[in-house]
Design a protein around this motif. Structure first.
Motif, PDB file in Angstrom:
ATOM      1  N   ALA A 179       4.318  22.482  -1.796  1.00 40.55           N
ATOM      2  CA  ALA A 179       2.859  22.405  -1.943  1.00 40.55           C
ATOM      3  C   ALA A 179       2.479  22.086  -3.386  1.00 40.55           C
ATOM      4  CB  ALA A 179       2.208  23.711  -1.497  1.00 40.55           C
ATOM      5  N   ALA A 180       3.175  22.698  -4.340  1.00 39.78           N
ATOM      6  CA  ALA A 180       2.891  22.434  -5.754  1.00 39.78           C
ATOM      7  C   ALA A 180       3.212  20.987  -6.098  1.00 39.78           C
ATOM      8  CB  ALA A 180       3.689  23.390  -6.635  1.00 39.78           C
ATOM      9  N   ARG A 181       4.305  20.458  -5.550  1.00 44.09           N
ATOM     10  CA  ARG A 181       4.643  19.061  -5.808  1.00 44.09           C
ATOM     11  C   ARG A 181       3.562  18.142  -5.236  1.00 44.09           C
ATOM     12  NH1 ARG A 181       9.503  17.549  -7.644  1.00 44.09           N
ATOM     13  NH2 ARG A 181       9.304  15.511  -6.649  1.00 44.09           N
ATOM     14  N   SER A 182       3.090  18.448  -4.041  1.00 43.12           N
ATOM     15  CA  SER A 182       2.037  17.643  -3.442  1.00 43.12           C
ATOM     16  C   SER A 182       0.767  17.689  -4.284  1.00 43.12           C
ATOM     17  CB  SER A 182       1.755  18.136  -2.025  1.00 43.12           C
ATOM     18  OG  SER A 182       0.711  17.394  -1.429  1.00 43.12           O
ATOM     19  N   ALA A 183       0.418  18.866  -4.819  1.00 42.00           N
ATOM     20  CA  ALA A 183      -0.777  19.006  -5.642  1.00 42.00           C
ATOM     21  C   ALA A 183      -0.663  18.207  -6.941  1.00 42.00           C
ATOM     22  CB  ALA A 183      -1.021  20.478  -5.953  1.00 42.00           C
ATOM     23  N   GLN A 219      13.570  23.268 -12.852  1.00 43.07           N
ATOM     24  CA  GLN A 219      13.269  22.004 -13.523  1.00 43.07           C
ATOM     25  C   GLN A 219      13.352  20.831 -12.543  1.00 43.07           C
ATOM     26  OE1 GLN A 219      14.390  21.740 -17.908  1.00 43.07           O
ATOM     27  NE2 GLN A 219      16.002  23.055 -17.097  1.00 43.07           N
ATOM     28  N   ARG A 220      14.286  20.896 -11.628  1.00 41.84           N
ATOM     29  CA  ARG A 220      14.350  19.855 -10.593  1.00 41.84           C
ATOM     30  C   ARG A 220      13.070  19.831  -9.759  1.00 41.84           C
ATOM     31  NH1 ARG A 220      19.806  18.735  -7.524  1.00 41.84           N
ATOM     32  NH2 ARG A 220      20.891  17.630  -9.179  1.00 41.84           N
ATOM     33  N   SER A 221      12.538  21.009  -9.446  1.00 37.75           N
ATOM     34  CA  SER A 221      11.327  21.067  -8.632  1.00 37.75           C
ATOM     35  C   SER A 221      10.122  20.511  -9.376  1.00 37.75           C
ATOM     36  CB  SER A 221      11.049  22.508  -8.201  1.00 37.75           C
ATOM     37  OG  SER A 221      10.513  23.289  -9.258  1.00 37.75           O
ATOM     38  N   LEU A 222      10.178  20.469 -10.705  1.00 36.62           N
ATOM     39  CA  LEU A 222       9.065  19.974 -11.520  1.00 36.62           C
ATOM     40  C   LEU A 222       9.196  18.482 -11.834  1.00 36.62           C
ATOM     41  CD1 LEU A 222       8.915  22.956 -14.046  1.00 36.62           C
ATOM     42  CD2 LEU A 222       7.264  22.483 -12.226  1.00 36.62           C
ATOM     43  N   ALA A 223      10.367  17.909 -11.598  1.00 29.85           N
ATOM     44  CA  ALA A 223      10.642  16.535 -12.004  1.00 29.85           C
ATOM     45  C   ALA A 223      10.274  15.527 -10.923  1.00 29.85           C
ATOM     46  CB  ALA A 223      12.120  16.382 -12.355  1.00 29.85           C
ATOM     47  N   ASP A 224       9.937  14.306 -11.367  1.00 27.66           N
ATOM     48  CA  ASP A 224       9.756  13.176 -10.449  1.00 27.66           C
ATOM     49  C   ASP A 224      11.097  12.549 -10.085  1.00 27.66           C
ATOM     50  OD1 ASP A 224       6.951  13.336 -10.567  1.00 27.66           O
ATOM     51  OD2 ASP A 224       6.869  12.027 -12.321  1.00 27.66           O
ATOM     52  N   VAL A 225      12.017  12.582 -11.040  1.00 26.85           N
ATOM     53  CA  VAL A 225      13.295  11.897 -10.853  1.00 26.85           C
ATOM     54  C   VAL A 225      14.374  12.639 -11.633  1.00 26.85           C
ATOM     55  CG1 VAL A 225      12.773  10.284 -12.732  1.00 26.85           C
ATOM     56  CG2 VAL A 225      14.546   9.701 -11.102  1.00 26.85           C
ATOM     57  N   GLY A 281       0.795  15.364  -7.057  1.00 33.99           N
ATOM     58  CA  GLY A 281       0.914  13.965  -6.677  1.00 33.99           C
ATOM     59  C   GLY A 281       2.344  13.482  -6.632  1.00 33.99           C
ATOM     60  N   GLN A 282       3.297  14.403  -6.456  1.00 31.40           N
ATOM     61  CA  GLN A 282       4.709  14.041  -6.423  1.00 31.40           C
ATOM     62  C   GLN A 282       5.206  13.889  -4.989  1.00 31.40           C
ATOM     63  OE1 GLN A 282       5.806  17.525  -8.968  1.00 31.40           O
ATOM     64  NE2 GLN A 282       6.988  16.021 -10.148  1.00 31.40           N
ATOM     65  N   SER A 283       6.307  13.184  -4.837  1.00 39.61           N
ATOM     66  CA  SER A 283       6.955  13.066  -3.532  1.00 39.61           C
ATOM     67  C   SER A 283       7.537  14.415  -3.127  1.00 39.61           C
ATOM     68  CB  SER A 283       8.060  12.006  -3.587  1.00 39.61           C
ATOM     69  OG  SER A 283       9.026  12.363  -4.563  1.00 39.61           O
ATOM     70  N   ARG A 284       7.946  14.526  -1.867  1.00 42.91           N
ATOM     71  CA  ARG A 284       8.454  15.799  -1.355  1.00 42.91           C
ATOM     72  C   ARG A 284       9.674  16.266  -2.139  1.00 42.91           C
ATOM     73  NH1 ARG A 284      12.244  17.515   2.091  1.00 42.91           N
ATOM     74  NH2 ARG A 284      12.947  15.382   2.489  1.00 42.91           N
ATOM     75  N   ARG A 344       7.404   2.697 -10.948  1.00 44.02           N
ATOM     76  CA  ARG A 344       7.287   3.411  -9.682  1.00 44.02           C
ATOM     77  C   ARG A 344       6.406   4.648  -9.805  1.00 44.02           C
ATOM     78  NH1 ARG A 344      12.993   3.398  -6.465  1.00 44.02           N
ATOM     79  NH2 ARG A 344      13.677   1.273  -6.896  1.00 44.02           N
ATOM     80  N   GLY A 345       5.850   4.873 -10.988  1.00 38.60           N
ATOM     81  CA  GLY A 345       5.022   6.048 -11.210  1.00 38.60           C
ATOM     82  C   GLY A 345       5.811   7.313 -11.444  1.00 38.60           C
ATOM     83  N   LEU A 346       7.090   7.194 -11.792  1.00 38.26           N
ATOM     84  CA  LEU A 346       7.960   8.347 -12.022  1.00 38.26           C
ATOM     85  C   LEU A 346       8.020   8.608 -13.521  1.00 38.26           C
ATOM     86  CD1 LEU A 346      10.786   7.307  -9.536  1.00 38.26           C
ATOM     87  CD2 LEU A 346       8.833   8.811  -9.111  1.00 38.26           C
ATOM     88  N   THR A 347       7.286   9.602 -13.980  1.00 37.78           N
ATOM     89  CA  THR A 347       7.130   9.821 -15.425  1.00 37.78           C
ATOM     90  C   THR A 347       7.722  11.144 -15.905  1.00 37.78           C
ATOM     91  OG1 THR A 347       4.928  10.789 -15.086  1.00 37.78           O
ATOM     92  CG2 THR A 347       5.047   8.412 -15.514  1.00 37.78           C
ATOM     93  N   ARG A 348       8.034  12.054 -14.989  1.00 39.23           N
ATOM     94  CA  ARG A 348       8.677  13.326 -15.363  1.00 39.23           C
ATOM     95  C   ARG A 348      10.158  13.157 -15.062  1.00 39.23           C
ATOM     96  NH1 ARG A 348       4.334  14.412 -11.936  1.00 39.23           N
ATOM     97  NH2 ARG A 348       2.521  15.444 -12.860  1.00 39.23           N
TER      98      ARG A 348
END
Length: 252
Positions: free
Chosen positions: A92-96, A62-68, A98-101, A169-173
């Motif tokens: 790579a999935a986060r980049s796809a 879930q952390r890997s899927l979240a923006d914040v 549009g998320q930060s590293r 900041r565009g952080l929606t997840r």
């Protein structure tokens, strides 16, 4: 009523799809919590003592899927939170998407009684959400230690103002990891969209808090079960969602 049948094994891809944040034109707040079968949010004072390997797997997924990631500062200190990291396979999935590293970590503290030697504070992916009337000396102490402060209210941290600042900041997840008092504040503000709950097969007794403890909503927040998984060790992994959609934000 119906009986819950044991299902087949869940693949990694199925698990990722199961816990993906739903598409939305507004921020989605999901809480991720764990509780014993008698309702305790901690054992020996820590939530981590209730967990197991599959719970840790879902936690990190879930952390890997979240923006914040948002968590009460005291919980972060007690549980030994480090700056957020993501497995190499997930970058790579986060980049796809549009998320930060790595996701941003937000530590919530009204009083700013965070030890200055808590080195997680100085990481560029960590900010402290506080309020303008937090003690001036504490503000200076943490800023001098390298912390970044974000004011989200006057006398207390307002979850709605924090949500607005994250959305800007565009952080929606948004993944909320507690503690119980901050989760109660989010629920009381009618902002909780989802609850990922691990039920640990442990009976703790004692006087540990529940996963939500403190502020009360105007009425019960009714939710419905989206899915439930289980493992051979007796853990149950539930994902709940709002039974009634969150009302639109006021335009006043």
């Amino acid at each position: 009523m119906f009986l819950m049948q044991k299902a087949t094994d869940v693949t990694a891809d199925q698990l990722t799809r199961a816990y993906a944040f739903p598409p939305s034109d507004r921020p989605v707040i999901r809480a991720n919590m764990i509780a014993s079968i008698d309702g305790a949010a901690t054992a020996d004072g820590k939530s981590g003592a209730l967990g197991g390997p599959d719970d840790h797997r879902i936690f990190h997924l879930q952390r890997s899927l979240a923006d914040v990631i948002v968590v009460g500062a005291q919980t972060a200190v007690n549980e030994g939170y480090h700056p957020p990291t993501v497995a190499t396979d997930d970058t790579a999935a986060r980049s796809a998407r549009g998320q930060s590293r790595v996701p941003l970590l937000v530590l919530v503290s009204r009083s700013l009684t965070i030890p200055a030697e808590y080195t997680t504070l100085t990481d560029p992916a960590v900010v402290v959400a506080t309020c303008t009337n937090a003690p001036a000396a504490a503000r200076t102490r943490l800023v001098d230690a390298g912390a970044t402060l974000l004011d989200c209210g006057d006398d207390d941290v307002d979850p709605r103002r924090l949500l607005d600042q994250l959305a800007e900041r565009g952080l929606t997840r948004i993944l909320c990891e507690g503690g119980p008092r901050f989760l109660a504040a989010v629920a009381a503000a009618d902002l909780l969209d989802e609850l990922a709950l691990t039920v640990s097969p442990i009976l703790t007794g004692g006087a540990a808090p529940r996963i939500s403890h403190g502020a009360e909503p105007d009425g019960p927040n009714r939710m419905r079960l989206r899915h439930q998984l289980a493992n051979d060790d007796g853990f149950q992994f539930q994902l709940w969602e709002r039974a009634v959609p969150r009302p639109p934000a006021s335009t006043d």
